[in-house]
Motif scaffolding. Structure first.
Motif, PDB file in Angstrom:
ATOM      1  N   PHE A 161       2.592 -44.242 -22.264  1.00 50.56           N
ATOM      2  CA  PHE A 161       1.863 -44.112 -21.219  1.00 50.56           C
ATOM      3  C   PHE A 161       2.023 -42.610 -20.444  1.00 50.56           C
ATOM      4  N   GLY A 162       0.827 -41.929 -19.997  1.00 47.45           N
ATOM      5  CA  GLY A 162       0.924 -40.669 -19.736  1.00 47.45           C
ATOM      6  C   GLY A 162       0.930 -40.607 -18.173  1.00 47.45           C
ATOM      7  N   SER A 163       1.453 -39.483 -17.525  1.00 42.37           N
ATOM      8  CA  SER A 163       1.276 -39.453 -16.019  1.00 42.37           C
ATOM      9  C   SER A 163       1.131 -38.004 -15.907  1.00 42.37           C
ATOM     10  N   VAL A 164       0.724 -37.472 -14.517  1.00 44.01           N
ATOM     11  CA  VAL A 164       0.446 -36.149 -14.066  1.00 44.01           C
ATOM     12  C   VAL A 164       1.889 -35.241 -13.656  1.00 44.01           C
ATOM     13  N   GLY A 165       2.906 -36.098 -14.335  1.00 43.03           N
ATOM     14  CA  GLY A 165       4.116 -35.256 -14.249  1.00 43.03           C
ATOM     15  C   GLY A 165       5.257 -36.113 -13.660  1.00 43.03           C
ATOM     16  N   ASN A 166       6.506 -35.772 -14.225  1.00 41.45           N
ATOM     17  CA  ASN A 166       7.703 -36.451 -13.802  1.00 41.45           C
ATOM     18  C   ASN A 166       7.856 -36.772 -12.197  1.00 41.45           C
ATOM     19  N   GLY A 167       8.211 -37.687 -11.691  1.00 39.33           N
ATOM     20  CA  GLY A 167       8.286 -38.112 -10.302  1.00 39.33           C
ATOM     21  C   GLY A 167       7.097 -38.388  -9.652  1.00 39.33           C
ATOM     22  N   SER A 168       5.925 -38.179 -10.353  1.00 40.28           N
ATOM     23  CA  SER A 168       4.450 -38.494  -9.686  1.00 40.28           C
ATOM     24  C   SER A 168       4.334 -40.025  -9.446  1.00 40.28           C
ATOM     25  N   LEU A 169       3.401 -40.382  -8.517  1.00 38.93           N
ATOM     26  CA  LEU A 169       3.090 -41.714  -8.331  1.00 38.93           C
ATOM     27  C   LEU A 169       2.579 -42.181  -9.627  1.00 38.93           C
ATOM     28  N   ALA A 208      -2.915 -44.645 -19.542  1.00 41.39           N
ATOM     29  CA  ALA A 208      -2.444 -43.752 -18.401  1.00 41.39           C
ATOM     30  C   ALA A 208      -2.679 -44.299 -16.859  1.00 41.39           C
ATOM     31  N   PHE A 209      -1.857 -44.100 -15.804  1.00 40.67           N
ATOM     32  CA  PHE A 209      -2.551 -44.457 -14.546  1.00 40.67           C
ATOM     33  C   PHE A 209      -3.165 -43.336 -13.878  1.00 40.67           C
ATOM     34  N   ILE A 210      -4.393 -43.329 -13.518  1.00 48.09           N
ATOM     35  CA  ILE A 210      -5.135 -42.176 -13.157  1.00 48.09           C
ATOM     36  C   ILE A 210      -5.816 -42.469 -11.786  1.00 48.09           C
ATOM     37  N   THR A 211      -6.164 -41.332 -11.322  1.00 53.37           N
ATOM     38  CA  THR A 211      -7.291 -41.632 -10.265  1.00 53.37           C
ATOM     39  C   THR A 211      -8.746 -41.585 -10.686  1.00 53.37           C
ATOM     40  N   GLY A 212      -9.453 -42.038  -9.831  1.00 52.28           N
ATOM     41  CA  GLY A 212     -11.042 -42.117 -10.246  1.00 52.28           C
ATOM     42  C   GLY A 212     -11.566 -40.734 -10.387  1.00 52.28           C
ATOM     43  N   LEU A 213     -11.096 -39.791  -9.308  1.00 55.34           N
ATOM     44  CA  LEU A 213     -11.477 -38.436  -9.576  1.00 55.34           C
ATOM     45  C   LEU A 213     -10.901 -37.727 -10.735  1.00 55.34           C
ATOM     46  N   ASP A 214      -9.736 -37.854 -11.208  1.00 54.38           N
ATOM     47  CA  ASP A 214      -9.463 -37.403 -12.403  1.00 54.38           C
ATOM     48  C   ASP A 214     -10.008 -38.056 -13.685  1.00 54.38           C
ATOM     49  N   GLY A 215     -10.410 -39.336 -13.816  1.00 53.01           N
ATOM     50  CA  GLY A 215     -10.698 -39.790 -14.994  1.00 53.01           C
ATOM     51  C   GLY A 215     -12.348 -39.946 -14.765  1.00 53.01           C
ATOM     52  N   MET A 216     -13.203 -39.509 -13.842  1.00 54.21           N
ATOM     53  CA  MET A 216     -14.649 -39.718 -13.580  1.00 54.21           C
ATOM     54  C   MET A 216     -15.301 -39.090 -14.980  1.00 54.21           C
TER      55      MET A 216
END
Length: 328
Positions: A161-169, A208-216
Motif C-alpha cells: 500500500f502507498g502513502s503520501v509520506g512516512n508518518g502521514s495519516l 493506497a489510503f487517499i483523500t477524495g481530493l487527491d483521488g478525484m
C-alpha cells in the motif's frame, strides 16, 4: 515614619492606578477586536488541499469580522515550521493556524517538535472532516472490500500500500489496517498525493489510503477504483461506499481540518474567532465548495476539537508504537 508611610501609600496608589489602566486597556482591546488584519497560517504549500480549504473560509470570515483575513503559507518539516510560527506569535488573536491531524496530533508523536499541540495551542473550531478512501488500481482483481481482504491475506507480503509520506495519516491508517485486519501489506511512501496517485494508477501499488481530493481525477478517469471509506459508517460524501468497519469492526480514521490560536488568547477574542469560523463554515457557498472537493463542512466547539486531538494522539500513538514508526 509618617513620610515613609505617605510615600508607600502614594506608590501603592500609583501602582493600583497603573494596574487599573492596564486592565481597562486590555478590556478595551478585547471589546474592539479585531482592529487590524488577521493572518491564517497554512503550514503547507499553496494549492494543496489544506490551503484550498483555508482560502474557502477567508472571505466569509472577513465579512463577519469586518477586517481583512490574510492566508499565508509557511511550509516545511511536515507542517511543524508554520505551526511553530503561530505558537511563537503574540496571543492576541491576530495570528491563527489552519491545522490538521499531521502537525497537531501525529507529528509530535513521531519526533521532537518545538511545540506541544496540547499545551501551546488553543483550539477554535473544526472546519471540515473527511474519511480516507481505500483505493486500488483499476486492474486489481478485488472488486469490493471483502474480495480485497481475502486476496490480500492469500498473497501474504507480496501486496503493498502507498502513502503520501512516512508518518502521514495515510501511512498510519495503512498500518492500522494491517493490524486490525490481520494483513501484511508492505508500506511504500511517496512525497505527496500527486506522485502517489500516479504510482497507483500506473499499477506500481496494489492499494493506497487517499483523500477524495487527491483521488478525484484518477477515479473519474477510471484509472483507480474505490473500495471503502475509513469512517465508522457510510458518509453522505461517499454514500455508495461501505465503511471498512463493516468488515473490520472498530476501524476508524478521519482526516480533519481546523483553526487553532496560540495558547493565552483571551476568552472574549477566542469566542469571537469561534463565531467567525462557524459563520464561515455554515455559508452555502463554502459547503458547496467543500462538497465539490469531497470533504464535509463541519464546525465544532473548541472542546470537540480539543477532544479530537487528544483521541487522535492516543490512537495514533498506539499504532506508531506497535508498528515502530518514527521520524529521525
Amino acid at each position: 515614619m509618617r513620610m515613609l508611610y505617605t510615600r508607600c501609600a502614594t506608590l501603592a496608589a500609583s501602582l493600583l492606578a497603573c494596574l487599573s489602566a492596564l486592565a481597562t486597556s486590555c478590556a478595551s482591546a478585547q471589546d474592539s477586536f479585531p482592529s487590524k488584519p488577521i493572518r491564517i497560517v497554512v503550514p503547507y504549500a499553496a494549492g494543496g488541499s489544506t490551503d484550498q480549504l483555508a482560502r474557502a473560509i477567508q472571505q466569509p470570515m472577513e465579512k463577519f469580522l469586518k477586517q481583512p483575513v490574510i492566508v499565508e503559507n509557511k511550509v516545511g518539516a511536515g507542517g511543524a515550521i508554520g505551526t511553530e510560527s503561530v505558537v511563537r506569535s503574540a496571543p492576541d488573536g491576530y495570528t491563527l493556524v489552519f491545522g490538521n491531524s499531521g502537525p497537531n496530533a501525529i507529528l509530535p508523536l513521531l519526533r521532537k517538535t518545538p511545540y506541544d499541540p496540547v499545551k501551546d495551542l488553543r483550539p477554535i473550531s473544526i472546519v471540515a472532516v473527511t474519511p480516507l478512501i481505500l483505493a486500488v488500481t483499476a486492474n486489481n482483481p478485488a472488486k469490493n472490500l471483502k474480495d480485497f481482504l481475502a486476496l490480500a491475506k492469500q498473497s501474504g507480503s507480496s501486496w503493498n500500500f502507498g502513502s503520501v509520506g512516512n508518518g502521514s495519516l495515510s501511512h498510519l491508517t495503512g498500518e492500522y489496517f494491517n493490524s486490525m485486519a490481520g494483513l501484511n501489506l508492505l508500506h511504500i511512501p511517496f512525497n505527496g498525493g500527486a506522485p502517489l496517485m500516479i504510482a497507483l494508477a500506473g499499477g506500481q501499488l496494489q492499494a493506497a489510503f487517499i483523500t477524495g481530493l487527491d483521488g478525484m481525477a484518477m477515479a473519474q478517469a477510471g484509472k483507480v477504483r474505490y473500495l471503502a471509506v475509513t469512517s465508522p459508517s457510510r458518509t453522505k460524501i461517499f454514500p455508495k461506499l461501505p465503511a471498512i468497519a463493516e468488515q473490520v469492526p472498530g476501524f476508524r480514521s478521519i482526516a480533519w481540518f481546523g483553526v487553532l490560536a496560540p495558547k493565552g488568547v483571551p476568552d472574549k477574542i477566542a469566542e469571537k474567532l469561534h463565531e467567525a469560523v462557524v459563520y464561515a463554515v455554515g455559508r452555502p457557498e463554502v459547503e458547496k465548495m467543500f462538497a465539490a472537493r469531497q470533504v464535509e463542512a463541519h464546525s465544532s466547539s473548541p472542546q470537540e476539537l480539543e477532544q479530537t486531538i487528544h483521541d487522535e494522539m492516543k490512537q495514533w500513538g498506539a499504532v506508531a508504537k506497535h508498528s515502530n514508526i518514527h521520524l529521525d
